[in-house]
Scaffold this motif. Structure first.
Motif, PDB file in Angstrom:
ATOM      1  N   ALA A   5       4.356  -3.489  12.091  1.00  0.00           N
ATOM      2  CA  ALA A   5       4.153  -4.912  12.362  1.00  0.00           C
ATOM      3  C   ALA A   5       3.941  -5.684  11.060  1.00  0.00           C
ATOM      4  N   THR A   6       3.170  -5.105  10.131  1.00  0.00           N
ATOM      5  CA  THR A   6       2.947  -5.737   8.837  1.00  0.00           C
ATOM      6  C   THR A   6       4.256  -5.886   8.081  1.00  0.00           C
ATOM      7  N   LEU A   8       7.311  -6.042   9.358  1.00  0.00           N
ATOM      8  CA  LEU A   8       8.162  -7.029  10.029  1.00  0.00           C
ATOM      9  C   LEU A   8       7.714  -8.457   9.743  1.00  0.00           C
ATOM     10  N   VAL A   9       6.410  -8.694   9.715  1.00  0.00           N
ATOM     11  CA  VAL A   9       5.897 -10.034   9.390  1.00  0.00           C
ATOM     12  C   VAL A   9       6.289 -10.401   7.964  1.00  0.00           C
ATOM     13  N   GLY A  10       6.135  -9.463   7.037  1.00  0.00           N
ATOM     14  CA  GLY A  10       6.535  -9.706   5.652  1.00  0.00           C
ATOM     15  C   GLY A  10       8.030  -9.949   5.523  1.00  0.00           C
ATOM     16  N   VAL A  12      10.057 -11.199   7.865  1.00  0.00           N
ATOM     17  CA  VAL A  12      10.348 -12.532   8.412  1.00  0.00           C
ATOM     18  C   VAL A  12       9.943 -13.615   7.407  1.00  0.00           C
ATOM     19  N   PHE A  13       8.785 -13.446   6.764  1.00  0.00           N
ATOM     20  CA  PHE A  13       8.340 -14.402   5.755  1.00  0.00           C
ATOM     21  C   PHE A  13       9.340 -14.453   4.598  1.00  0.00           C
ATOM     22  N   THR A  52       4.615 -24.017  13.166  1.00  0.00           N
ATOM     23  CA  THR A  52       4.602 -22.586  13.503  1.00  0.00           C
ATOM     24  C   THR A  52       3.194 -22.020  13.419  1.00  0.00           C
ATOM     25  N   THR A  53       2.460 -22.384  12.379  1.00  0.00           N
ATOM     26  CA  THR A  53       1.087 -21.895  12.208  1.00  0.00           C
ATOM     27  C   THR A  53       0.191 -22.407  13.331  1.00  0.00           C
ATOM     28  N   GLY A  56       1.071 -20.517  16.423  1.00  0.00           N
ATOM     29  CA  GLY A  56       0.655 -19.128  16.255  1.00  0.00           C
ATOM     30  C   GLY A  56      -0.838 -18.946  16.421  1.00  0.00           C
TER      31      GLY A  56
END
Length: 143
Positions: A5-6, A8-10, A12-13, A52-53, A56
């Motif tokens: 998950a970490t 994938l988040v990185g 996407v960023f 988005t933030t 989220g």
């Protein structure tokens, strides 16, 4: 699963930074050049990030606990002090001079440009200096 998950988040960023052009320091610097070659596209990138933030945070904090941890880890400091203002000033000055923010510079490492590596090295050095100079004055509290 937490590591995936970490990652994938990185990812996407990084893709978002690259697609938006924020890995290009000239684009960021043109945003600050109001009297010259002004490029307002950074406003839209930041606006999209704020929306988005906001969404989220509403989604995540509507849960009792995070998916991959037992509790949320949130800052507790609320004071606007010299450390916060000084850090914000250093961040803003560095961003205006170099055209990179620390997070946006990491995906730009993939370009292989020397100035990106120098910027990231300067950020790491600054973090280490700040940690070394403030550590004697910080009282650690275990939870």
């Amino acid at each position: 699963m937490k590591l995936l998950a970490t990652y994938l988040v990185g990812l996407v960023f990084g893709v978002g930074i690259s697609i938006s052009g924020m890995a290009n320091p000239a684009k960021v610097l043109n945003f600050f050049d109001i009297a010259g070659a002004w490029d307002p596209s950074l406003i839209f990138v930041m606006g999209g990030a704020l929306v988005t933030t906001f969404l989220g945070y509403k989604l995540v904090f509507g849960r009792a606990a995070p998916v991959f941890d037992s509790a949320f880890s949130l800052p507790t400091a609320r004071a606007i002090d010299a450390k916060l203002v000084g850090g914000a000033a250093v961040f803003g000055i560095g961003w205006g001079i170099a055209g990179f923010c620390p997070g946006g510079s990491l995906p730009a490492l993939g370009t292989g440009r020397v100035e990106v590596f120098l910027f990231v090295a300067a950020v790491v050095a600054g973090l280490l200096i700040a940690r070394g100079t403030t550590a004697p004055f910080v009282r650690r509290v275990s939870a």
